[in-house]
Write a protein that holds these residues in place. Sequence first.
Motif, PDB file in Angstrom:
ATOM      1  N   GLY A  57       0.788  -1.215   0.000  1.00 41.01           N
ATOM      2  CA  GLY A  57       0.000   0.000   0.000  1.00 41.01           C
ATOM      3  C   GLY A  57       0.824   1.270   0.000  1.00 41.01           C
ATOM      4  N   ASP A  58       2.086   1.188  -0.440  1.00 50.03           N
ATOM      5  CA  ASP A  58       2.927   2.371  -0.531  1.00 50.03           C
ATOM      6  C   ASP A  58       2.517   3.161  -1.767  1.00 50.03           C
ATOM      7  OD1 ASP A  58       5.168   4.158  -1.093  1.00 50.03           O
ATOM      8  OD2 ASP A  58       6.310   2.965   0.361  1.00 50.03           O
ATOM      9  N   GLY A  65       6.869  -4.939  -1.898  1.00 54.90           N
ATOM     10  CA  GLY A  65       6.410  -5.548  -0.658  1.00 54.90           C
ATOM     11  C   GLY A  65       5.181  -6.401  -0.890  1.00 54.90           C
ATOM     12  N   ASN A  66       4.750  -7.069   0.167  1.00 54.99           N
ATOM     13  CA  ASN A  66       3.596  -7.969   0.077  1.00 54.99           C
ATOM     14  C   ASN A  66       2.894  -8.017   1.427  1.00 54.99           C
ATOM     15  OD1 ASN A  66       4.190  -9.278  -2.711  1.00 54.99           O
ATOM     16  ND2 ASN A  66       6.113  -9.490  -1.583  1.00 54.99           N
ATOM     17  N   HIS A 193      10.141  -7.084  -0.349  1.00 55.65           N
ATOM     18  CA  HIS A 193      11.094  -6.011  -0.592  1.00 55.65           C
ATOM     19  C   HIS A 193      10.476  -4.631  -0.427  1.00 55.65           C
ATOM     20  CE1 HIS A 193      14.421  -8.593  -1.562  1.00 55.65           C
ATOM     21  NE2 HIS A 193      13.687  -9.262  -2.442  1.00 55.65           N
ATOM     22  N   HIS A 194      10.111  -4.339   0.801  1.00 53.18           N
ATOM     23  CA  HIS A 194       9.669  -3.000   1.175  1.00 53.18           C
ATOM     24  C   HIS A 194      10.307  -2.659   2.518  1.00 53.18           C
ATOM     25  CE1 HIS A 194       7.048   0.280   2.603  1.00 53.18           C
ATOM     26  NE2 HIS A 194       6.925   0.548   1.307  1.00 53.18           N
ATOM     27  N   PRO A 195      10.714  -1.398   2.730  1.00 57.84           N
ATOM     28  CA  PRO A 195      11.422  -1.051   3.968  1.00 57.84           C
ATOM     29  C   PRO A 195      10.660  -1.364   5.250  1.00 57.84           C
ATOM     30  CG  PRO A 195      11.603   0.724   2.371  1.00 57.84           C
ATOM     31  CD  PRO A 195      10.637  -0.267   1.795  1.00 57.84           C
ATOM     32  N   MET A 355       7.405   4.310   5.096  1.00 59.55           N
ATOM     33  CA  MET A 355       7.035   4.359   3.688  1.00 59.55           C
ATOM     34  C   MET A 355       8.074   5.189   2.941  1.00 59.55           C
ATOM     35  SD  MET A 355       4.204   2.643   3.066  1.00 59.55           S
ATOM     36  CE  MET A 355       2.974   1.798   4.094  1.00 59.55           C
ATOM     37  N   TRP A 356       8.114   5.042   1.628  1.00 61.10           N
ATOM     38  CA  TRP A 356       9.135   5.746   0.867  1.00 61.10           C
ATOM     39  C   TRP A 356       8.959   7.263   0.910  1.00 61.10           C
ATOM     40  CZ3 TRP A 356      13.685   4.058  -0.469  1.00 61.10           C
ATOM     41  CH2 TRP A 356      13.890   2.693  -0.619  1.00 61.10           C
TER      42      TRP A 356
END
Length: 489
Positions: A57-58, A65-66, A193-195, A355-356
């Motif tokens: 949801g970014d 991500g997942n 692969h999301h922070p 989030m980014w």
Amino acid sequence: MRPHTTRGSRPRTPASGRLPLWVSATAALLAVLTSCTGSAPTDDVPGAGKPGAAGVGDRLFPALGNGGYDVLHYGLTLDYAPVTNHLKGTAVITARSTQDLSRFNLDLSGLRVRAVTVQGSKAQVARSGDELSVTPARTVRNHEVFRAVVTYDGTPRTLKGADGGLEGWIETDDGSTALGQPSGSMTWFPGNHHPSDKATYDITVTVPKDEDGDPYDVISNGKLVREEDSGETVTRHWRTEEPMASYLAHVSVGYFEVHKSWTDGDVPVYLAIDPDEVEDSADVARLVPEIVDWAGKRFGTYPLSSTGAIVDHLPGLDYALETQTKPYFGEAPDEALLVHELAHQWFGDSVTPRMWKDMWLSEGLATYAEWLWEEERGGRSTAKIFQDFYDGTDDESEGIWAFPPADPPSAGRVSDPPVYGRGAMAVHKLRETVGDETFFDILRTWTRQHRHGNADTQQFIDLCERKSRKDLTVLFDTWLFGDRKPSRM
């Protein structure tokens, strides 16, 4: 991340966000589901759980991500042949489900998947672009800790971002390096692969010796826990005990001069320097422990179990990256660049943006660390640097008013100048408003409260207001969220 410039040259503005070629012709061809080990069902089965979301949801990176699970640990076992640039891997992913999970996704770009098991049983797998969809033999129950094992191989990709910058698996003149911001890590291992999903890591890499029988060096994050020389191959096992975002995971294969030392605070230092960069990197061995000790007094105790740097010979890279415990430089860095990437070990690596869009918390604070270092080393004061940015006379001030630092308009702008320079300006205005004692208390509290975790902009604002006992709405609305240059400093 910060622009990687040659000593003495005018600094270039930060490279814009690194974007994979998801819209390339190759990706378009992969958009049709192709089964690796079977066809995954598309309909939910009543009472059998639900699929995890493809993406977290970014807004800026909706495909990264997942959902449905939280990774606890990555065990990566890699065999790499530098001559052919071929990679064979086994990823053991230990995760905890956050729902009854009938199916889940992993991010993986390129590479052929040979087999996937979940809890020891063969799973069905389908692929669509950079999404690997895994259907376990049975539903994974909510809060269950499960293990997925993925075996894969192929030639890992180098991705080219919207600005022409490179990420992913990059060949060098004597080996390769893996750089992950924002999505390059999915070119060499499958994962979430999301922070926002941090995990611990064991990375073991085996590499054949070169044609002269000389061993390659293998450098990665964390501490070196095992070295083996079989006569024909070398194996290095690196362990990262503190949670790490996947974009900070790193491997470098090549020839390096290795230097080991300690900081005054008893943190082990591991430096790996390409022979072509040794002469220009003469000060690095002295500066790394000095900067880490200096930063610890201002930002709080060093948050990781080791530190260091990798100075490679990749002069066309145009940026440096804060790979956890050992920032990566494509050529010999100057002091400011070293300060920036080592400051990221607090701001970005230990405390990682949720989030980014929150990247200014990493880049603005790391840039302000550069300002503090310059001031305390007899250069310009932080007030003078702020003035130079406001007037547009600093070499890195170009473009800082393009958009609010806390609200990048697109993924391609996440690493643009406002996130760095204007982010640092917001930090300086905070310092002016609350005073030095409260300001440094805020920074030390921030790194302590969110150590090894994720945090966002609102949490930072709340902490600043709580510590200062001030309403800081006008300050942040002007310098962090404002869409134009303020008429007054």
